[in-house]
Motif scaffolding. Structure first.
Motif, PDB file in Angstrom:
ATOM      1  N   LEU A   1       3.178   3.757  -1.620  1.00  0.00           N
ATOM      2  CA  LEU A   1       4.413   2.982  -1.710  1.00  0.00           C
ATOM      3  C   LEU A   1       5.093   2.914  -0.346  1.00  0.00           C
ATOM      4  CD1 LEU A   1       6.287   1.494  -3.673  1.00  0.00           C
ATOM      5  CD2 LEU A   1       7.525   3.648  -3.993  1.00  0.00           C
ATOM      6  N   VAL A   2       5.135   4.053   0.347  1.00  0.00           N
ATOM      7  CA  VAL A   2       5.714   4.084   1.690  1.00  0.00           C
ATOM      8  C   VAL A   2       4.837   3.308   2.667  1.00  0.00           C
ATOM      9  CG1 VAL A   2       6.358   5.575   3.621  1.00  0.00           C
ATOM     10  CG2 VAL A   2       6.884   6.279   1.288  1.00  0.00           C
ATOM     11  N   ASP A   3       3.528   3.511   2.583  1.00  0.00           N
ATOM     12  CA  ASP A   3       2.594   2.870   3.512  1.00  0.00           C
ATOM     13  C   ASP A   3       2.648   1.347   3.388  1.00  0.00           C
ATOM     14  OD1 ASP A   3      -0.181   3.671   5.157  1.00  0.00           O
ATOM     15  OD2 ASP A   3      -0.243   1.706   4.211  1.00  0.00           O
ATOM     16  N   GLY A   4       2.613   0.859   2.161  1.00  0.00           N
ATOM     17  CA  GLY A   4       2.615  -0.582   1.964  1.00  0.00           C
ATOM     18  C   GLY A   4       3.923  -1.230   2.363  1.00  0.00           C
ATOM     19  N   ALA A   5       5.035  -0.490   2.213  1.00  0.00           N
ATOM     20  CA  ALA A   5       6.339  -1.054   2.538  1.00  0.00           C
ATOM     21  C   ALA A   5       6.693  -0.908   4.014  1.00  0.00           C
ATOM     22  CB  ALA A   5       7.424  -0.381   1.695  1.00  0.00           C
TER      23      ALA A   5
ATOM     24  N   GLY B   1      -3.335   6.763  -7.930  1.00  0.00           N
ATOM     25  CA  GLY B   1      -1.928   6.671  -7.552  1.00  0.00           C
ATOM     26  C   GLY B   1      -1.669   5.572  -6.541  1.00  0.00           C
ATOM     27  N   GLY B   2      -2.555   5.452  -5.554  1.00  0.00           N
ATOM     28  CA  GLY B   2      -2.385   4.431  -4.522  1.00  0.00           C
ATOM     29  C   GLY B   2      -2.518   3.020  -5.050  1.00  0.00           C
ATOM     30  N   VAL B   3      -3.484   2.793  -5.924  1.00  0.00           N
ATOM     31  CA  VAL B   3      -3.698   1.457  -6.475  1.00  0.00           C
ATOM     32  C   VAL B   3      -2.519   1.036  -7.354  1.00  0.00           C
ATOM     33  CG1 VAL B   3      -5.126   0.134  -8.085  1.00  0.00           C
ATOM     34  CG2 VAL B   3      -6.211   1.533  -6.335  1.00  0.00           C
ATOM     35  N   LEU B   4      -1.928   1.985  -8.069  1.00  0.00           N
ATOM     36  CA  LEU B   4      -0.775   1.664  -8.913  1.00  0.00           C
ATOM     37  C   LEU B   4       0.446   1.273  -8.073  1.00  0.00           C
ATOM     38  CD1 LEU B   4      -0.985   4.458 -11.659  1.00  0.00           C
ATOM     39  CD2 LEU B   4      -1.458   2.008 -11.928  1.00  0.00           C
ATOM     40  N   ALA B   5       0.596   1.899  -6.900  1.00  0.00           N
ATOM     41  CA  ALA B   5       1.771   1.632  -6.063  1.00  0.00           C
ATOM     42  C   ALA B   5       1.609   0.391  -5.192  1.00  0.00           C
ATOM     43  CB  ALA B   5       2.053   2.844  -5.169  1.00  0.00           C
ATOM     44  N   ALA B   6       0.379   0.027  -4.851  1.00  0.00           N
ATOM     45  CA  ALA B   6       0.134  -1.038  -3.877  1.00  0.00           C
ATOM     46  C   ALA B   6       0.793  -2.375  -4.213  1.00  0.00           C
ATOM     47  CB  ALA B   6      -1.375  -1.223  -3.685  1.00  0.00           C
ATOM     48  N   PRO B   7       0.750  -2.858  -5.464  1.00  0.00           N
ATOM     49  CA  PRO B   7       1.359  -4.168  -5.734  1.00  0.00           C
ATOM     50  C   PRO B   7       2.860  -4.216  -5.478  1.00  0.00           C
ATOM     51  CG  PRO B   7      -0.130  -3.530  -7.502  1.00  0.00           C
ATOM     52  CD  PRO B   7       0.054  -2.315  -6.635  1.00  0.00           C
ATOM     53  N   LEU B   8       3.545  -3.064  -5.573  1.00  0.00           N
ATOM     54  CA  LEU B   8       4.995  -3.044  -5.369  1.00  0.00           C
ATOM     55  C   LEU B   8       5.374  -3.231  -3.911  1.00  0.00           C
ATOM     56  CD1 LEU B   8       5.831   0.047  -7.634  1.00  0.00           C
ATOM     57  CD2 LEU B   8       5.961  -2.378  -8.262  1.00  0.00           C
ATOM     58  N   ALA B   9       4.525  -2.708  -3.021  1.00  0.00           N
ATOM     59  CA  ALA B   9       4.883  -2.660  -1.604  1.00  0.00           C
ATOM     60  C   ALA B   9       4.976  -4.047  -0.972  1.00  0.00           C
ATOM     61  CB  ALA B   9       3.872  -1.804  -0.848  1.00  0.00           C
ATOM     62  N   GLY B  10       4.083  -4.946  -1.338  1.00  0.00           N
ATOM     63  CA  GLY B  10       4.095  -6.282  -0.747  1.00  0.00           C
ATOM     64  C   GLY B  10       5.391  -7.022  -1.023  1.00  0.00           C
ATOM     65  N   TYR B  11       5.972  -6.791  -2.201  1.00  0.00           N
ATOM     66  CA  TYR B  11       7.243  -7.434  -2.533  1.00  0.00           C
ATOM     67  C   TYR B  11       8.405  -6.765  -1.816  1.00  0.00           C
ATOM     68  CZ  TYR B  11      11.253  -9.033  -5.232  1.00  0.00           C
ATOM     69  OH  TYR B  11      12.463  -9.551  -5.594  1.00  0.00           O
ATOM     70  N   VAL B  12       8.372  -5.425  -1.722  1.00  0.00           N
ATOM     71  CA  VAL B  12       9.453  -4.680  -1.083  1.00  0.00           C
ATOM     72  C   VAL B  12       9.631  -5.118   0.365  1.00  0.00           C
ATOM     73  CG1 VAL B  12      10.183  -2.401  -0.278  1.00  0.00           C
ATOM     74  CG2 VAL B  12       9.297  -2.678  -2.593  1.00  0.00           C
ATOM     75  N   VAL B  13       8.520  -5.204   1.114  1.00  0.00           N
ATOM     76  CA  VAL B  13       8.615  -5.552   2.534  1.00  0.00           C
ATOM     77  C   VAL B  13       9.061  -7.000   2.721  1.00  0.00           C
ATOM     78  CG1 VAL B  13       6.236  -6.351   2.846  1.00  0.00           C
ATOM     79  CG2 VAL B  13       7.417  -5.264   4.738  1.00  0.00           C
ATOM     80  N   LYS B  14       8.861  -7.822   1.706  1.00  0.00           N
ATOM     81  CA  LYS B  14       9.245  -9.230   1.789  1.00  0.00           C
ATOM     82  C   LYS B  14      10.756  -9.417   1.715  1.00  0.00           C
ATOM     83  CE  LYS B  14       8.231 -13.684  -0.431  1.00  0.00           C
ATOM     84  NZ  LYS B  14       7.483 -14.347  -1.527  1.00  0.00           N
ATOM     85  N   ILE B  15      11.464  -8.519   1.022  1.00  0.00           N
ATOM     86  CA  ILE B  15      12.888  -8.727   0.769  1.00  0.00           C
ATOM     87  C   ILE B  15      13.804  -7.901   1.679  1.00  0.00           C
ATOM     88  CG2 ILE B  15      12.456  -9.327  -1.637  1.00  0.00           C
ATOM     89  CD1 ILE B  15      13.378  -6.549  -2.430  1.00  0.00           C
ATOM     90  N   ILE B  16      13.257  -6.897   2.421  1.00  0.00           N
ATOM     91  CA  ILE B  16      14.103  -6.067   3.284  1.00  0.00           C
ATOM     92  C   ILE B  16      14.350  -6.785   4.609  1.00  0.00           C
ATOM     93  CG2 ILE B  16      14.288  -3.859   4.498  1.00  0.00           C
ATOM     94  CD1 ILE B  16      12.542  -2.613   2.411  1.00  0.00           C
ATOM     95  N   PRO B  17      15.597  -6.873   5.087  1.00  0.00           N
ATOM     96  CA  PRO B  17      15.904  -7.517   6.379  1.00  0.00           C
ATOM     97  C   PRO B  17      15.192  -6.832   7.540  1.00  0.00           C
ATOM     98  CG  PRO B  17      17.902  -7.201   5.090  1.00  0.00           C
ATOM     99  CD  PRO B  17      16.816  -6.451   4.378  1.00  0.00           C
ATOM    100  N   ALA B  18      14.910  -7.583   8.604  1.00  0.00           N
ATOM    101  CA  ALA B  18      14.113  -7.088   9.728  1.00  0.00           C
ATOM    102  C   ALA B  18      14.749  -5.856  10.382  1.00  0.00           C
ATOM    103  CB  ALA B  18      13.938  -8.194  10.767  1.00  0.00           C
ATOM    104  N   ARG B  19      16.074  -5.890  10.581  1.00  0.00           N
ATOM    105  CA  ARG B  19      16.722  -4.768  11.266  1.00  0.00           C
ATOM    106  C   ARG B  19      16.636  -3.490  10.445  1.00  0.00           C
ATOM    107  NH1 ARG B  19      23.022  -4.454  13.417  1.00  0.00           N
ATOM    108  NH2 ARG B  19      22.812  -2.467  14.501  1.00  0.00           N
TER     109      ARG B  19
END
Length: 256
Positions: free
Chosen positions: A17-21, A216-234
């Motif tokens: 989750l941390v890695d993907g985000a 555990g990693g496969v279950l968390a991976a789909p969440l990370a792509g969305y998280v990084v999409k919505i967090i502001p760059a700064r």
């Protein structure tokens, strides 16, 4: 280690989750936990990369789906990362890779301070890195990843965001390229084992840990792509910088 499936499932979920985000931490966290169980460095790296074949594949799919990948950057990073990773595998299975750890810890500390300073300075100025700079960075990142059991994200993502690359597409691209790196490194470990160039004593005793890391990693991976999409760059830059500093402190503590 045979009864550690649930523990490593939790480790794999949180680490991915941390890695993907944030573009880093899965390999470092997973290999560090394995090392804390007394697993040999080469075996820990092999186990982590085997698990990452599945987790990075799922993570790459998530980032591609959310359009977080810069394909021009990917084309320069992925081949160089594969070459560096295979070379690092040869070094790890032939020599003692621990000599590089102090330099990795120092690099993380300096880069973490630089990224946090950039994030606090004001509006983030983004610029795309050149292909000439991406290839050697990918090669070095792949080498560090194989030797350290993790390090592709901390080295590559750190350098790119620190130089001004857009955090969202950098993280998505680095995660996607990592899939090809982990496949190559896993194949290199398997080749070294089958040809007799590496004696991986006791590696079969860690299959439960590898299975837990994968699930555990496969279950968390789909969440990370969305998280990084919505967090502001700064905010993303500051979070990455703080994480890198934490990794640097941890690596230094382990060395001491």
């Amino acid at each position: 280690m045979e009864n550690s499936f649930l523990l490593f499932s939790l480790v794999g979920f949180l680490a991915q989750l941390v890695d993907g985000a944030l573009g880093m931490a899965y390999g470092v966290v997973a290999s560090s936990v394995l090392l804390s169980f007394g697993v040999a460095p080469a075996v820990a790296s092999a186990t982590t990369h085997f698990a990452e074949v599945f987790t990075t594949g799922a993570s790459a799919g998530s980032h591609i789906w959310n359009r977080n990948v810069n394909w021009k950057m990917f084309a320069a990073l992925a081949p160089a990362g594969v070459i560096g990773g295979v070379l690092g595998t040869y070094v790890l299975t032939s020599f003692d890779g621990d000599v590089l750890k102090p330099f990795i810890a120092l690099y993380l500390a300096v880069a973490g301070v630089w990224i946090v300073a950039r994030g606090l300075a004001g509006p983030v100025t983004l610029r795309e890195p050149t292909a000439r700079a991406l290839a050697p960075l990918g090669g070095a990142g792949g080498f560090i990843d194989a030797v350290g059991g993790g390090g592709w994200g901390p080295s590559v993502t750190t350098a790119l965001i620190g130089s001004g690359a857009a955090p969202r597409t950098t993280i998505g691209t680095v995660n996607t390229a990592e899939f090809f790196l982990t496949v190559a490194v896993s194949a290199a470990f398997l080749t070294a084992l089958l040809t007799g160039n590496w004696e991986a004593g006791g590696i079969t005793g860690h299959l439960a840990a590898a299975g837990g890391l994968i699930v555990g990693g496969v279950l968390a991976a789909p969440l990370a792509g969305y998280v990084v999409k919505i967090i502001p760059a700064r905010q993303l830059m500051l979070t990455v910088g703080v994480l890198i500093l934490c990794l640097a402190v941890y690596q230094t503590w382990r060395l001491i």
